[in-house]
Design a protein around this motif. Structure first.
Motif, PDB file in Angstrom:
ATOM      1  N   GLY A  57       0.816  -1.207   0.000  1.00 18.42           N
ATOM      2  CA  GLY A  57       0.000   0.000   0.000  1.00 18.42           C
ATOM      3  C   GLY A  57       0.845   1.250   0.000  1.00 18.42           C
ATOM      4  O   GLY A  57       2.048   1.222   0.223  1.00 18.42           O
ATOM      5  N   PHE A  58       0.184   2.365  -0.251  1.00 17.63           N
ATOM      6  CA  PHE A  58       0.878   3.646  -0.283  1.00 17.63           C
ATOM      7  C   PHE A  58       1.366   4.057   1.103  1.00 17.63           C
ATOM      8  O   PHE A  58       2.205   4.939   1.229  1.00 17.63           O
ATOM      9  CB  PHE A  58      -0.034   4.713  -0.885  1.00 17.63           C
ATOM     10  N   TRP A  59       0.871   3.407   2.157  1.00 21.25           N
ATOM     11  CA  TRP A  59       1.321   3.678   3.518  1.00 21.25           C
ATOM     12  C   TRP A  59       2.780   3.301   3.706  1.00 21.25           C
ATOM     13  O   TRP A  59       3.435   3.767   4.633  1.00 21.25           O
ATOM     14  CB  TRP A  59       0.462   2.921   4.526  1.00 21.25           C
ATOM     15  N   MET A  60       3.305   2.464   2.826  1.00 21.26           N
ATOM     16  CA  MET A  60       4.677   1.998   2.955  1.00 21.26           C
ATOM     17  C   MET A  60       5.695   3.086   2.615  1.00 21.26           C
ATOM     18  O   MET A  60       6.827   3.043   3.098  1.00 21.26           O
ATOM     19  CB  MET A  60       4.899   0.782   2.059  1.00 21.26           C
ATOM     20  N   ILE A  61       5.305   4.072   1.807  1.00 22.24           N
ATOM     21  CA  ILE A  61       6.243   5.126   1.401  1.00 22.24           C
ATOM     22  C   ILE A  61       6.659   5.989   2.590  1.00 22.24           C
ATOM     23  O   ILE A  61       7.858   6.131   2.860  1.00 22.24           O
ATOM     24  CB  ILE A  61       5.662   5.956   0.247  1.00 22.24           C
ATOM     25  N   PRO A  62       5.719   6.589   3.341  1.00 23.41           N
ATOM     26  CA  PRO A  62       6.177   7.397   4.480  1.00 23.41           C
ATOM     27  C   PRO A  62       6.848   6.566   5.576  1.00 23.41           C
ATOM     28  O   PRO A  62       7.774   7.043   6.237  1.00 23.41           O
ATOM     29  CB  PRO A  62       4.908   8.060   5.002  1.00 23.41           C
ATOM     30  N   LEU A  63       6.414   5.328   5.754  1.00 30.61           N
ATOM     31  CA  LEU A  63       7.060   4.463   6.743  1.00 30.61           C
ATOM     32  C   LEU A  63       8.492   4.161   6.328  1.00 30.61           C
ATOM     33  O   LEU A  63       9.409   4.188   7.144  1.00 30.61           O
ATOM     34  CB  LEU A  63       6.269   3.172   6.921  1.00 30.61           C
ATOM     35  N   GLY A  64       8.698   3.897   5.045  1.00 34.53           N
ATOM     36  CA  GLY A  64      10.042   3.646   4.538  1.00 34.53           C
ATOM     37  C   GLY A  64      10.944   4.858   4.681  1.00 34.53           C
ATOM     38  O   GLY A  64      12.124   4.733   5.032  1.00 34.53           O
TER      39      GLY A  64
END
Length: 78
Positions: free
Chosen positions: A50-57
């Motif tokens: 999901g797109f949630w992975m970008i800020p977490l990364g």
């Protein structure tokens, strides 16, 4: 809503997760893990990713990038 415990809010969970990553994942691997999460976030249209992975990364990679950046800036001044 403001009276919820910190562990139930998104911000609280993110902080706990970053502390856990900082203590359990070795420094070189944190940067790699962050980059993998960012690349996986590009495929956010897939069910598991999901797109949630970008800020977490970005947050996980910053755990390694910021100390290196500060060290390099300190070396330049001397």
């Amino acid at each position: 809503m403001p009276d919820q415990p910190a562990r139930r809010t998104f911000k609280g969970r993110l902080k706990r997760g970053l502390v856990r990553v900082r203590t359990h994942v070795p420094p070189g691997l944190r940067l790699l893990l962050g980059l993998i999460l960012i690349v996986g976030g590009v495929f956010g249209f897939l069910p598991v990713l999901g797109f949630w992975m970008i800020p977490l990364g970005i947050a996980i990679a910053a755990l390694d990038i910021l100390p290196i950046w500060r060290w390099l800036r300190g070396q330049r001044r001397q």
